[in-house]
Design a protein around this motif. Sequence first.
Motif, PDB file in Angstrom:
ATOM      1  N   ASN A 110      -7.540  -7.741  20.006  1.00  0.00           N
ATOM      2  CA  ASN A 110      -8.863  -7.744  19.359  1.00  0.00           C
ATOM      3  C   ASN A 110      -8.758  -7.099  17.975  1.00  0.00           C
ATOM      4  N   ALA A 111      -7.721  -7.499  17.240  1.00  0.00           N
ATOM      5  CA  ALA A 111      -7.431  -6.808  15.976  1.00  0.00           C
ATOM      6  C   ALA A 111      -8.428  -7.177  14.880  1.00  0.00           C
ATOM      7  N   ARG A 112      -8.654  -6.232  13.981  1.00  0.00           N
ATOM      8  CA  ARG A 112      -9.526  -6.478  12.824  1.00  0.00           C
ATOM      9  C   ARG A 112      -8.680  -6.721  11.589  1.00  0.00           C
ATOM     10  N   ILE A 113      -9.107  -7.655  10.772  1.00  0.00           N
ATOM     11  CA  ILE A 113      -8.371  -7.945   9.542  1.00  0.00           C
ATOM     12  C   ILE A 113      -8.625  -6.824   8.532  1.00  0.00           C
ATOM     13  N   LEU A 114      -7.551  -6.268   7.982  1.00  0.00           N
ATOM     14  CA  LEU A 114      -7.688  -5.215   6.971  1.00  0.00           C
ATOM     15  C   LEU A 114      -7.635  -5.810   5.566  1.00  0.00           C
ATOM     16  N   GLU A 115      -6.683  -6.713   5.361  1.00  0.00           N
ATOM     17  CA  GLU A 115      -6.602  -7.402   4.071  1.00  0.00           C
ATOM     18  C   GLU A 115      -5.785  -8.684   4.212  1.00  0.00           C
ATOM     19  N   ILE A 116      -5.956  -9.556   3.243  1.00  0.00           N
ATOM     20  CA  ILE A 116      -5.182 -10.800   3.242  1.00  0.00           C
ATOM     21  C   ILE A 116      -4.526 -10.946   1.881  1.00  0.00           C
ATOM     22  N   GLY A 117      -3.200 -10.996   1.881  1.00  0.00           N
ATOM     23  CA  GLY A 117      -2.463 -11.121   0.614  1.00  0.00           C
ATOM     24  C   GLY A 117      -2.553 -12.536   0.058  1.00  0.00           C
ATOM     25  N   ALA A 118      -2.159 -13.487   0.884  1.00  0.00           N
ATOM     26  CA  ALA A 118      -2.285 -14.920   0.565  1.00  0.00           C
ATOM     27  C   ALA A 118      -1.514 -15.369  -0.675  1.00  0.00           C
ATOM     28  N   THR A 119      -0.503 -14.582  -1.098  1.00  0.00           N
ATOM     29  CA  THR A 119       0.242 -15.015  -2.292  1.00  0.00           C
ATOM     30  C   THR A 119       0.935 -16.347  -2.056  1.00  0.00           C
ATOM     31  N   ARG A 120       1.525 -16.475  -0.863  1.00  0.00           N
ATOM     32  CA  ARG A 120       2.249 -17.715  -0.575  1.00  0.00           C
ATOM     33  C   ARG A 120       1.292 -18.908  -0.509  1.00  0.00           C
ATOM     34  N   ILE A 121       0.103 -18.670   0.061  1.00  0.00           N
ATOM     35  CA  ILE A 121      -0.883 -19.762   0.111  1.00  0.00           C
ATOM     36  C   ILE A 121      -1.222 -20.189  -1.315  1.00  0.00           C
ATOM     37  N   ARG A 122      -1.473 -19.188  -2.176  1.00  0.00           N
ATOM     38  CA  ARG A 122      -1.850 -19.513  -3.564  1.00  0.00           C
ATOM     39  C   ARG A 122      -0.741 -20.295  -4.273  1.00  0.00           C
ATOM     40  N   SER A 156     -10.247 -16.028  11.016  1.00  0.00           N
ATOM     41  CA  SER A 156      -9.109 -16.320  10.126  1.00  0.00           C
ATOM     42  C   SER A 156      -9.584 -17.200   8.981  1.00  0.00           C
ATOM     43  N   ALA A 157     -10.333 -18.243   9.327  1.00  0.00           N
ATOM     44  CA  ALA A 157     -10.746 -19.229   8.319  1.00  0.00           C
ATOM     45  C   ALA A 157     -11.654 -18.608   7.259  1.00  0.00           C
ATOM     46  N   VAL A 158     -12.665 -17.889   7.709  1.00  0.00           N
ATOM     47  CA  VAL A 158     -13.620 -17.336   6.733  1.00  0.00           C
ATOM     48  C   VAL A 158     -12.946 -16.249   5.896  1.00  0.00           C
ATOM     49  N   ALA A 159     -12.089 -15.443   6.525  1.00  0.00           N
ATOM     50  CA  ALA A 159     -11.417 -14.381   5.778  1.00  0.00           C
ATOM     51  C   ALA A 159     -10.465 -14.975   4.737  1.00  0.00           C
ATOM     52  N   ILE A 160      -9.775 -16.034   5.091  1.00  0.00           N
ATOM     53  CA  ILE A 160      -8.878 -16.677   4.124  1.00  0.00           C
ATOM     54  C   ILE A 160      -9.699 -17.344   3.018  1.00  0.00           C
ATOM     55  N   ALA A 161     -10.818 -17.947   3.395  1.00  0.00           N
ATOM     56  CA  ALA A 161     -11.710 -18.545   2.377  1.00  0.00           C
ATOM     57  C   ALA A 161     -12.202 -17.468   1.412  1.00  0.00           C
ATOM     58  N   ALA A 162     -12.519 -16.286   1.955  1.00  0.00           N
ATOM     59  CA  ALA A 162     -12.988 -15.187   1.088  1.00  0.00           C
ATOM     60  C   ALA A 162     -11.860 -14.745   0.157  1.00  0.00           C
ATOM     61  N   ALA A 163     -10.664 -14.585   0.723  1.00  0.00           N
ATOM     62  CA  ALA A 163      -9.531 -14.114  -0.089  1.00  0.00           C
ATOM     63  C   ALA A 163      -9.214 -15.101  -1.210  1.00  0.00           C
ATOM     64  N   LEU A 164      -9.375 -16.386  -0.929  1.00  0.00           N
ATOM     65  CA  LEU A 164      -9.027 -17.418  -1.928  1.00  0.00           C
ATOM     66  C   LEU A 164     -10.214 -17.763  -2.831  1.00  0.00           C
ATOM     67  N   LYS A 165     -11.368 -17.148  -2.537  1.00  0.00           N
ATOM     68  CA  LYS A 165     -12.613 -17.502  -3.230  1.00  0.00           C
ATOM     69  C   LYS A 165     -12.855 -19.015  -3.163  1.00  0.00           C
ATOM     70  N   ALA A 166     -12.716 -19.545  -1.961  1.00  0.00           N
ATOM     71  CA  ALA A 166     -12.896 -20.993  -1.752  1.00  0.00           C
ATOM     72  C   ALA A 166     -14.345 -21.387  -1.999  1.00  0.00           C
ATOM     73  N   ASP A 167     -14.570 -22.642  -2.330  1.00  0.00           N
ATOM     74  CA  ASP A 167     -15.929 -23.115  -2.577  1.00  0.00           C
ATOM     75  C   ASP A 167     -16.731 -23.210  -1.288  1.00  0.00           C
ATOM     76  N   VAL A 168     -16.046 -23.550  -0.205  1.00  0.00           N
ATOM     77  CA  VAL A 168     -16.737 -23.652   1.084  1.00  0.00           C
ATOM     78  C   VAL A 168     -15.713 -23.493   2.208  1.00  0.00           C
ATOM     79  N   CYS A 169     -16.195 -22.957   3.326  1.00  0.00           N
ATOM     80  CA  CYS A 169     -15.367 -22.891   4.534  1.00  0.00           C
ATOM     81  C   CYS A 169     -15.995 -23.826   5.551  1.00  0.00           C
TER      82      CYS A 169
END
Length: 405
Positions: A110-122, A156-169
């Motif tokens: 039941n882990a909580r996300i602390l941060e998302i780096g997402a450099t590789r995704i970018r 996962s999806a919403v947090a990654i969308a937030a990290a990437l500043k996506a237009d929509v999730c």
Amino acid sequence: MGLIVMKFGGTSVANPERIRHVARRVVRSYDQGNNVVVILSAMAGVTDGLIQLAKQVTDLPDKRELDVLLATGEQTTAALLAMLLKSMKYPSMSLLGYQAEVVTDKTFGNARILEIGATRIRDLIRERHIVVVAGFQGCDPDGNITTLGRGGSDTSAVAIAAALKADVCEIYTDVEGVYTADPNVCKKAKKLKKISYDEMMEMASLGAKVLQIRSVEFAKRYNVPVHVRSSFSEEEGTMVINPDKDMESIVVTGVTSSKNEARITITKVPDKPGIAAKILGPIGEAGIVVDMIIQNPETDGKTDLTFTIPSGNYREAMQIEKRVAGEIGAEDIFGDENIAKVSITGVGMRSHSGVAAKMFSALAKENINIQMITTSEIRVSCVIEEKYAELAVRALHKAFGLDHL
Ligand code: ADP
Ligand code: ASP
Ligand code: MG
């Protein structure tokens, strides 16, 4: 053209044919010029199957190792979709939670996300790759695999969308959006065009599993527009957004029920200062979350205290309270696992009166006894006998005019 995060749930990736269908949808969005990041769940039933498998090996599986096991469900679907996209000549790559730098705390299961780096995704997006990320999983600061709790791919999806500043999730699921009640329980449930973050948060916490509650918390905090829609149709779904004026005019937007709670009552407790803390303190220390609490008026210096907890914690909580009841000289202790919580939600409640009374009379009309009540600014919840949960949802749906919305 924009950056779109598309999340597909378990039924949407349940077999190879459905994964092919997902690929076609993803490619369509990509071909329109969008950058696309896909988050996947495990195939429907796989996470449950893995839990069963673990229990066949040991009664109480080690939580760290269980997460290593559960994460394989999402690893499978992410790999399958990425290899399919590559075979269709689209540049694509799958990433596991740690490769996407989804850093969580150490609460296995039941882990909580602390941060998302997402450099590789970018980097991959810049090279016009379709990035496929395994949902539901992350990794703690020491490199251990963690999972985010049931339904965690939404988060996962919403947090990654937030990290990437996506237009929509976009959350693709097996219903066409967020409904006024679970469409699988209430046939007259209506799809909502939009719902506010706060209402969705209440509904998610009260049993509408269409979105995991933490995903809505993230969406609100980082202002991510979430579009819940069906992977099996082209219909527009439901937008989860900041509230606007016309949302206030509808008093109740949703009716929910949850059977995942249990009730514990301790009777004839000596009524003196500090007693509630003595009863509930050890429950909190065990990491068990108490939801509702009722204390009856005192007679002869004694009182009864009743509270609810998640049903998964029932046995542990009973064990704790049997010990506490002995220590404080209570007369008796009993519990009930067959309860349900039914709730009504709506931001319009802030400006309308008589909502709770209307709820109570609708339940009374069906001869449903109310055992406990709690309210917040935008919801009212009642604990009732579990067998009446579906009936109560349908009765409330009708009473608040949602059958004909
Ligand atoms: P996924 O596997 O796509 O994540 P879930 O099973 O987690 O799908 O969530 C979708 C389910 O949520 C629906 O099938 C529906 O039964 C249930 N649900 C409960 N309440 C609601 C609601 N108010 N609106 C829509 N779906 C709801
Ligand atoms: N596969 C996980 C579960 O079944 C996560 C998810 O589907 O969101 O809970
Ligand atoms: Mg889900």
